[in-house]
Design an enzyme around this catalytic site. Sequence first.
Site, PDB file in Angstrom:
ATOM      1  N   THR A 192       0.839  -1.196   0.000  1.00  0.00           N
ATOM      2  CA  THR A 192       0.000   0.000   0.000  1.00  0.00           C
ATOM      3  C   THR A 192       0.872   1.243   0.000  1.00  0.00           C
ATOM      4  O   THR A 192       2.015   1.217   0.472  1.00  0.00           O
ATOM      5  CB  THR A 192      -0.883   0.083   1.261  1.00  0.00           C
ATOM      6  OG1 THR A 192      -0.051   0.274   2.414  1.00  0.00           O
ATOM      7  CG2 THR A 192      -1.739  -1.142   1.433  1.00  0.00           C
ATOM      8  N   ASP A 193       0.331   2.333  -0.514  1.00  0.00           N
ATOM      9  CA  ASP A 193       0.949   3.617  -0.211  1.00  0.00           C
ATOM     10  C   ASP A 193       0.781   3.831   1.292  1.00  0.00           C
ATOM     11  O   ASP A 193      -0.111   3.257   1.925  1.00  0.00           O
ATOM     12  CB  ASP A 193       0.281   4.736  -1.008  1.00  0.00           C
ATOM     13  CG  ASP A 193       1.198   5.945  -1.191  1.00  0.00           C
ATOM     14  OD1 ASP A 193       2.163   6.086  -0.412  1.00  0.00           O
ATOM     15  OD2 ASP A 193       0.951   6.742  -2.105  1.00  0.00           O
ATOM     16  N   TRP A 194       1.639   4.657   1.877  1.00  0.00           N
ATOM     17  CA  TRP A 194       1.696   4.785   3.334  1.00  0.00           C
ATOM     18  C   TRP A 194       0.376   5.319   3.886  1.00  0.00           C
ATOM     19  O   TRP A 194      -0.051   6.416   3.561  1.00  0.00           O
ATOM     20  CB  TRP A 194       2.869   5.664   3.725  1.00  0.00           C
ATOM     21  CG  TRP A 194       4.103   4.881   4.049  1.00  0.00           C
ATOM     22  CD1 TRP A 194       4.814   4.937   5.213  1.00  0.00           C
ATOM     23  CD2 TRP A 194       4.776   3.905   3.239  1.00  0.00           C
ATOM     24  NE1 TRP A 194       5.881   4.056   5.173  1.00  0.00           N
ATOM     25  CE2 TRP A 194       5.882   3.409   3.975  1.00  0.00           C
ATOM     26  CE3 TRP A 194       4.549   3.390   1.966  1.00  0.00           C
ATOM     27  CZ2 TRP A 194       6.747   2.433   3.478  1.00  0.00           C
ATOM     28  CZ3 TRP A 194       5.404   2.419   1.471  1.00  0.00           C
ATOM     29  CH2 TRP A 194       6.488   1.951   2.218  1.00  0.00           C
ATOM     30  N   GLY A 195      -0.283   4.494   4.718  1.00  0.00           N
ATOM     31  CA  GLY A 195      -1.578   4.858   5.272  1.00  0.00           C
ATOM     32  C   GLY A 195      -2.720   4.629   4.298  1.00  0.00           C
ATOM     33  O   GLY A 195      -3.834   5.072   4.538  1.00  0.00           O
ATOM     34  N   GLY A 196      -2.459   3.919   3.205  1.00  0.00           N
ATOM     35  CA  GLY A 196      -3.444   3.774   2.138  1.00  0.00           C
ATOM     36  C   GLY A 196      -4.338   2.562   2.244  1.00  0.00           C
ATOM     37  O   GLY A 196      -5.075   2.269   1.303  1.00  0.00           O
TER      38      GLY A 196
END
Length: 815
Positions: free
Chosen positions: A228-232
């Site tokens: 995932t993108d960070w926090g995604g």
Amino acid sequence: MKYNNLIDKMTLEEKASLMSGKDFWQTMDIERLGIKSMFLADGPHGIRKQAEAADHLGLNASIPATCFPTAATLANSWNEVLGEKIGNYLGKEAVAQKVNVLLGPGINMKRNPLAGRNFEYFSEDPYLAGKMAAGMIRGIQSHGISACVKHFAVNNQEERRMSIDTIVDERTLREIYLTAFEIAIKEGKTKTVMSSYNMLNGAYTNENIHLMRGILRNEWNFDGVVVTDWGGSNDRVEGLIAGNELEMPTTAGETNEEIIQAIKDGRLQEEVLDECVDRLLDLIFTTEQAFKQPTIRINQEEHHKVAQMAAEESIVLLKNEDHILPLEKGKKVAVIGDFAQNARYQGAGSSIVNPTILNHTLECLEDSGITSIGFEAGFERYGKRSQKKIDRACALAKDADVVLLYIGLDEATEAEGLDRQSMKIPENQIELLYALHQVNENIVAVLSCGSVVEMPWINKVKGLVHSYLAGQAGARAILNILSGEVNPSGKLAETYPLRYQDTPSYHNFPGKEVSVEYREGIYIGYRYYDTAKVEVLFPFGYGLSYTTFDYSNIQVEKDSVTFTLTNSGTRDGMEVVQLYVGSKSDVIFRPEKELKGFTKVYLLAGESKTVTIPFDDKTFRYFNVKTNKWEVEEAEYEVMIAASSADIRLSAKIFVTGTGAPSPYNRVELPSYFSGKVNNVGVDEFERLLGHKVPTSKWDRNKPLGYNDTIAQCQYAKGRIARFAFHSINFAHWFFRKIGKRSTANLIMMSVYHMPFRGIARMTGGIINMPMLDGILLIVNGHFFKGMKTVLKERSKKVKVAKIEKNIAGSAKEL
């Protein structure tokens, strides 16, 4: 599966633990089984491995690394070999810093000139972006570590990027927004893909079965890891079902428990988890081999020189009236502009690099052979007007033969998390330019920015060199172009419209509330301008040289086109030759021409070479939404060899046998798409293209706010405290901009204003968990006391659990 034996030894808890981060940048390890942590680091144009407190915003300094030209710059080289070479040097530095996965390159399309992260992306064209990315990936991975191509997919705006729903038809999705990823995955063989924050046609990308399973895994046979993108991550279990192995950063075990519970409840099959674990283990074990070799020592000077060479090949000469360039020896030059004193060489946000060496123009002038009579800043970097600076600059310019004027966009204007507000450069710079023109007409502008700008002032300069964001050695590279030490060979990887209103997505960018509609369809960039006959400032593929090139003797075969290229000038140089193909049939709507090949050729003055550009599986294809696959239309095609999309030098026709697929379109129902005039398509016609109704694009202001609603939506929340918080954030943003703290103001918008509530839990490493977030949402929705009680109760639980775990760990250590 490769690691059945190892997976069989794992507990369910251990398997689940591998699916999310150990901290901000590292994956979880399992010491008893010899499974080590991997380190993931930002690095599309230089390694950003943070030595101290980690963040995703570029706030804290990282270990020094070579800052190469950004992707937007490197794309102007049109040189796959150069892309691979830069990847090779990035890979070396990653291994030296013990980085398993380098988070780049980014290959999202430049749908709109104002998208805030355009400086990190290659092009408006998927073929060029995909080929440049594939080369870079091969270079990075030649050292045994992994590249990570991002952001998959259709992530083309920064505003509300973590919650916006992108509405796009299937053909446009395939031809424009996925083709670069297809090339990067099939030809670059990337080991890792990063999912994007946004939704795609109603589903978050990392949960989107059609995107992740149907296309990525089944069609493209990708067997690597998706992170995932960070926090995604939205729904962790749904993401896992879609094949998204790794969630970053850590959630302190919270989502691991969700995975375990889903298996116990039967919502998730343990075999699905095992597949994900297997792919992740393969990435861990294969990349850690890179660190078993002798320690790589980085020669900083060598890497700096490679960065300079890359910049020299990527800088674009846009205007050269009266042959003002290269500068004649002995000419008295006034150097003006703040960017000459402090180079503008990279963007802001997660890609920011701490350079090992940094060249500035004033420091390099003496070695360049250019005769400088002095320097004046001329303008305030962040837009404040100063008549005193203008007056001093004009006084210097009066005594010069040539004025070198360094202008562009500042760091706070081009940043991750924010879209630009206009296509203009700051007014104080334009005012300076006009004032200088009054006293000296021999102006050469050096433009430093990572994306398209309007140039109503272009008739006030005789020379224009666009350096884009040229990295740590960019200042010296620019001087080498200006002095003639290097012959410019860069060509634009994106179109420069005359004004923002001319862009095809002008009426549909950015999506402000729930969704953004890609009503222009396949017509982005030159595909639109050339088809709709819209005049532009500089076409796609445009760039000048200090020599001239002639094209002749075109021959089209079944699988390639061959022609002769001659350097007809007096200087050695490189020419980017471009292959475009256009269908002569009007049964399927198509752009007038599409890039289908390119190569860069070095020629001595007077030399000729025979050049062959092969056709491939993408040369004649289109995606048919009726058959749901790639087809070839039987038709006559024009094969064009060009110096830019608007400068066709040679052409020939070829008849291609088709696949016999039925036409999916009714011309009467889609008049805008058949004409290419898509600047303002109505909703009814767009729905006919989509094949279904578009979802409502506005927030439901009567519904309680939930996990995927943003802090910005607190403006209509039922809770007074939430509304007060919204107005406080708004005021803080206004105040910091007013006092000149634009970076701080940007940070508020990026990390607070557009953050969905779930991001509070996903990005705080477990400090705030989902049950606590439930309490916060109760407060936001008008239940203050109930919400506070929930927050405090869940916080107390969390503290108790942490104490117990600490005591257990301490006891185990003593034993």
